[in-house]
Design a protein around this motif. Sequence first.
Motif, PDB file in Angstrom:
ATOM      1  N   GLY A 117       7.519  12.263   6.847  1.00  0.00           N
ATOM      2  CA  GLY A 117       7.381  13.271   7.895  1.00  0.00           C
ATOM      3  C   GLY A 117       8.486  13.215   8.931  1.00  0.00           C
ATOM      4  N   LEU A 118       8.967  12.009   9.235  1.00  0.00           N
ATOM      5  CA  LEU A 118      10.027  11.857  10.232  1.00  0.00           C
ATOM      6  C   LEU A 118      11.417  11.975   9.612  1.00  0.00           C
ATOM      7  N   GLY A 119      11.460  12.254   8.304  1.00  0.00           N
ATOM      8  CA  GLY A 119      12.741  12.508   7.644  1.00  0.00           C
ATOM      9  C   GLY A 119      13.511  11.256   7.255  1.00  0.00           C
ATOM     10  N   GLU A 120      12.851  10.080   7.337  1.00  0.00           N
ATOM     11  CA  GLU A 120      13.555   8.838   6.989  1.00  0.00           C
ATOM     12  C   GLU A 120      13.536   8.568   5.490  1.00  0.00           C
ATOM     13  N   SER A 121      12.686   9.313   4.758  1.00  0.00           N
ATOM     14  CA  SER A 121      12.581   9.091   3.318  1.00  0.00           C
ATOM     15  C   SER A 121      12.215  10.414   2.659  1.00  0.00           C
ATOM     16  N   GLY A 122      12.800  10.659   1.481  1.00  0.00           N
ATOM     17  CA  GLY A 122      12.523  11.920   0.782  1.00  0.00           C
ATOM     18  C   GLY A 122      11.156  11.938   0.135  1.00  0.00           C
ATOM     19  N   ASP A 123      10.788  10.835  -0.528  1.00  0.00           N
ATOM     20  CA  ASP A 123       9.469  10.775  -1.151  1.00  0.00           C
ATOM     21  C   ASP A 123       9.009   9.326  -1.223  1.00  0.00           C
ATOM     22  N   GLN A 124       7.728   9.158  -1.362  1.00  0.00           N
ATOM     23  CA  GLN A 124       7.118   7.830  -1.423  1.00  0.00           C
ATOM     24  C   GLN A 124       5.998   7.861  -2.450  1.00  0.00           C
ATOM     25  N   ARG A 125       5.762   6.712  -3.093  1.00  0.00           N
ATOM     26  CA  ARG A 125       4.616   6.581  -3.996  1.00  0.00           C
ATOM     27  C   ARG A 125       3.679   5.545  -3.406  1.00  0.00           C
ATOM     28  N   PHE A 126       2.382   5.697  -3.669  1.00  0.00           N
ATOM     29  CA  PHE A 126       1.455   4.669  -3.204  1.00  0.00           C
ATOM     30  C   PHE A 126       0.231   4.679  -4.117  1.00  0.00           C
ATOM     31  N   SER A 127      -0.512   3.574  -4.084  1.00  0.00           N
ATOM     32  CA  SER A 127      -1.692   3.454  -4.927  1.00  0.00           C
ATOM     33  C   SER A 127      -2.918   3.234  -4.057  1.00  0.00           C
ATOM     34  N   LEU A 128      -3.988   3.957  -4.352  1.00  0.00           N
ATOM     35  CA  LEU A 128      -5.260   3.715  -3.665  1.00  0.00           C
ATOM     36  C   LEU A 128      -6.017   2.589  -4.338  1.00  0.00           C
ATOM     37  N   GLY A 129      -5.538   2.143  -5.500  1.00  0.00           N
ATOM     38  CA  GLY A 129      -6.249   1.097  -6.233  1.00  0.00           C
ATOM     39  C   GLY A 129      -7.296   1.705  -7.143  1.00  0.00           C
ATOM     40  N   ARG A 130      -8.210   0.862  -7.613  1.00  0.00           N
ATOM     41  CA  ARG A 130      -9.241   1.316  -8.552  1.00  0.00           C
ATOM     42  C   ARG A 130     -10.431   1.869  -7.778  1.00  0.00           C
ATOM     43  N   ILE A 131     -10.805   3.094  -8.090  1.00  0.00           N
ATOM     44  CA  ILE A 131     -11.944   3.721  -7.420  1.00  0.00           C
ATOM     45  C   ILE A 131     -13.029   3.986  -8.455  1.00  0.00           C
ATOM     46  N   SER A 132     -14.141   3.240  -8.358  1.00  0.00           N
ATOM     47  CA  SER A 132     -15.219   3.428  -9.329  1.00  0.00           C
ATOM     48  C   SER A 132     -16.526   3.819  -8.657  1.00  0.00           C
ATOM     49  N   GLU A 133     -16.671   3.506  -7.356  1.00  0.00           N
ATOM     50  CA  GLU A 133     -17.925   3.803  -6.655  1.00  0.00           C
ATOM     51  C   GLU A 133     -17.918   5.200  -6.037  1.00  0.00           C
ATOM     52  N   GLY A 134     -16.748   5.738  -5.735  1.00  0.00           N
ATOM     53  CA  GLY A 134     -16.665   7.050  -5.097  1.00  0.00           C
ATOM     54  C   GLY A 134     -15.563   7.876  -5.726  1.00  0.00           C
ATOM     55  N   ASN A 135     -15.063   8.871  -4.974  1.00  0.00           N
ATOM     56  CA  ASN A 135     -13.910   9.637  -5.459  1.00  0.00           C
ATOM     57  C   ASN A 135     -13.064  10.091  -4.274  1.00  0.00           C
ATOM     58  N   VAL A 136     -11.862  10.543  -4.583  1.00  0.00           N
ATOM     59  CA  VAL A 136     -10.922  10.998  -3.567  1.00  0.00           C
ATOM     60  C   VAL A 136     -10.610  12.459  -3.841  1.00  0.00           C
ATOM     61  N   ARG A 137     -10.586  13.254  -2.777  1.00  0.00           N
ATOM     62  CA  ARG A 137     -10.232  14.658  -2.953  1.00  0.00           C
ATOM     63  C   ARG A 137      -9.298  15.073  -1.827  1.00  0.00           C
ATOM     64  N   ILE A 138      -8.559  16.135  -2.077  1.00  0.00           N
ATOM     65  CA  ILE A 138      -7.682  16.708  -1.059  1.00  0.00           C
ATOM     66  C   ILE A 138      -8.384  17.945  -0.516  1.00  0.00           C
ATOM     67  N   ASP A 139      -8.491  18.021   0.806  1.00  0.00           N
ATOM     68  CA  ASP A 139      -9.068  19.199   1.453  1.00  0.00           C
ATOM     69  C   ASP A 139      -7.985  19.805   2.339  1.00  0.00           C
ATOM     70  N   GLY A 140      -7.298  20.810   1.821  1.00  0.00           N
ATOM     71  CA  GLY A 140      -6.173  21.417   2.520  1.00  0.00           C
ATOM     72  C   GLY A 140      -6.560  22.220   3.744  1.00  0.00           C
ATOM     73  N   ARG A 141      -7.863  22.509   3.896  1.00  0.00           N
ATOM     74  CA  ARG A 141      -8.297  23.331   5.029  1.00  0.00           C
ATOM     75  C   ARG A 141      -9.040  22.521   6.095  1.00  0.00           C
TER      76      ARG A 141
END
Length: 167
Positions: free
Chosen positions: A62-86
């Motif tokens: 966001g601050l322009g210091e890096s073009g892209d980044q990768r990251f891991s949330l690890g293993r998710i078995s009890e819940g789930n992850v979603r993107i809510d754009g709104r």
Amino acid sequence: GMSDRGVSSPIGVVLLLGITITAVTALLLTGGTVLSDTRADAEQSQTENAMAQFSSKASLVGLGESGDQRFSLGRISEGNVRIDGRAGNVSVYADRPGGRVYIGNVSMGAMVYRSGDTEIAYQGGGVWDRTDGFTRMVSPPEYHYRADTLTFPIINVTGRGTASGDV
């Protein structure tokens, strides 16, 4: 006489076995619940840490210091992850001598982990945890206020879908 005592021994053994089997079953049932709760708690702390890591990597982009980044949330078995754009927005106003002036509105969006009644979300540069209707800040948004200047990078989270497993 004799026949009474002959009957009491097998009944005693059967009762004892019945009590033992009931106790073992109860132990397995509560043990399974405790194990599941422990796994869910461990996954939630792992997700909080991973979201905080995501927050710092997103700030670099966001601050322009890096073009892209990768990251891991690890293993998710009890819940789930979603993107809510709104999810959420920020309205910006300036107080002027003539009154308040509307400057603009920015949509934030959120990455949300949900498991049972717990939600952990990255939104607006911060990480938030809502459990049983109470929200706490896990990691604060990046903002700086110096003299008359507020620097508040708002990272807009967009996308679709839900994920679990190795995220």
